[in-house]
Design a protein around this motif. Structure first.
Motif, PDB file in Angstrom:
ATOM      1  N   ARG A   1       0.851  -1.487   0.068  1.00 13.01           N
ATOM      2  CA  ARG A   1      -0.144  -0.419  -0.092  1.00 13.01           C
ATOM      3  C   ARG A   1       1.024   1.002  -0.122  1.00 13.01           C
ATOM      4  O   ARG A   1       2.168   1.690   0.951  1.00 13.01           O
ATOM      5  CB  ARG A   1      -1.352   0.271   1.458  1.00 13.01           C
ATOM      6  N   GLY A  51      -1.768  -0.261   9.311  1.00 14.12           N
ATOM      7  CA  GLY A  51      -2.947  -0.942   8.560  1.00 14.12           C
ATOM      8  C   GLY A  51      -3.860  -0.286   8.036  1.00 14.12           C
ATOM      9  O   GLY A  51      -4.958   0.643   8.579  1.00 14.12           O
ATOM     10  N   HIS A  52      -4.440  -1.460   7.323  1.00 14.16           N
ATOM     11  CA  HIS A  52      -6.258  -1.239   6.945  1.00 14.16           C
ATOM     12  C   HIS A  52      -6.347   0.698   6.175  1.00 14.16           C
ATOM     13  O   HIS A  52      -7.957   0.592   6.565  1.00 14.16           O
ATOM     14  CB  HIS A  52      -7.017  -1.620   7.885  1.00 14.16           C
TER      15      HIS A  52
END
Length: 387
Positions: A237, A346-347
């Protein structure tokens, strides 16, 4: 001075390296205890590397799903060839070996870093640097993941520390670029600084690595250099706070994975300015400043530069300690405080960071820009010959 006084001085000189070795050993011991008992490293990248080598051995696509791991291959196919020996050994042995080998390479990096910086490559100097640098976030993370960053850095530093007329100049940089693309910018640095033979050697080495892997697995070689190399989604990402590139920082700043053309032009400007500073530094100050400037530029402009890629903090710290000691304090603050992990991870939560969190999430990029600024100023004001 009498004989007795000389004997006392000699005894004190021999005690200093011994004390430093004890300090370095104690630092390593405490580090190992902390990592094993508190952190519990999973060495996940070691297993990915091993799976890449296994896929190549079995005639499978090393860029497809890898057996037994969640990660995917993001390196050139030559890296998978290098990892083949790991596929032939039990995973537990490979994990332990990765830590041992990486620690040995870390010592080599410290020695070569002091040498590049123009310091005394004594046991005391290298020992102090090792004892301190071991606790930096990039080095620790590289060791915990079982990454190859220290091996690549050792290759590059060995190369640049060779005598100027050595026929091997360029080989280390070429091998590093053949294993992982990012060091390829250093070939451009060699070319821009007039070291044509070294640049050609490095380029030829990369081409040889491509040719070798084409003989082993032509399909994978073609697929990587024509497609996978440009598929940035394979790397992870962009917004991940561990991504310390300019582009990653910008993505977090405007809360979107899309990078507007104006921001891509900014990344291009960083590339041009960074290489310009590196070339100027080489001409005025030598590779001690020019090489780190070029390397940090590469980390800044790469789409993804994970925090463990920034093991260049070791030669940078050695350089600052030897030649600009006051500026070592910002380096210690940035790389030894683990500041990049103080923001949410994260996420896709990084797309919702507040302004303070966004600022903290770009600490390595800010430091690199500051280092380039310092390098430019010192290069302009330096009047002597290159160091």
């Amino acid at each position: 001075m009498g004989t007795r006084e000389v004997d006392v001085l000699d005894a004190r000189r021999t005690q200093v390296p011994a004390r430093i070795l004890v300090l370095a050993g104690l630092s390593l011991l405490v580090w190992l205890v902390v990592m094993v008992q508190l952190v519990h490293p999973d060495l996940m990248d070691v297993r990915v590397y091993r799976a890449e080598g296994r896929a190549l051995l079995d005639g499978l696509d090393p860029y497809g799903p890898l057996d037994g791991v969640h990660g995917v291959n993001t390196y050139p196919p030559f890296a998978a060839l290098v990892f083949v020996p790991a596929a032939l050994a039990p995973v537990g042995f490979v994990e332990v070996a990765s830590v041992v080998v990486n620690l040995m390479l870390f010592v080599v990096v410290c020695w070569q870093s002091v040498r590049l910086a123009g310091g005394r490559t004594s046991v005391a100097t290298v020992g102090v640097l090792a004892a301190v640098a071991l606790w930096s976030e990039p080095v620790t993370t590289s060791l915990l993941y079982g990454q190859i960053n220290l091996a690549l850095l050792a290759l590059v530093l060995w190369d640049v520390n060779l005598p100027a007329d050595s026929r091997w100049r360029g080989l280390g940089i070429g091998l590093a670029a053949g294993i992982k693309v990012t060091p390829g910018l250093l070939i451009v640095y060699l070319l821009l600084t007039g070291r044509i033979r070294a640049a050609l050697t490095a380029t030829g080495t990369v081409l040889v690595t491509i040719g070798v892997t084409a003989l082993v697995n032509a399909d994978a070689t073609w697929a990587y250099w024509t497609h996978h190399l440009f598929d940035f989604s394979r790397m992870g990402r962009l917004e991940n706070a561990a991504n310390q590139s300019v582009r990653g920082w910008l993505v977090r700043a405007h809360h979107s994975r899309d990078t507007p053309p104006a921001e891509m032009l900014l990344v291009l400007a960083v590339l041009v300015v960074g290489l310009t500073v590196a070339v100027l530094a080489y001409r005025r100050l030598g590779d001690a400043w020019g090489l780190p400037a070029a390397a940090l530029t590469g980390l800044l402009v790469s789409p993804i530069s994970w925090s463990h890629h920034w093991v260049w903090c070791v030669p940078v710290l050695a350089l600052l300690w030897c030649q600009a000691r006051a500026w070592a304090i910002p380096a210690l603050f940035v790389f030894w405080t683990y500041v990049v992990w103080l923001v949410p991870h994260g996420h896709a939560v990084e797309l919702d960071l507040n302004r303070l969190q966004v600022a903290l999430s770009g600490a390595y990029a800010v430091f690199a820009i500051g280092f380039l600024t310092l390098t430019a100023v010192r290069s302009r004001t330096h009047t002597g010959s290159p160091t």
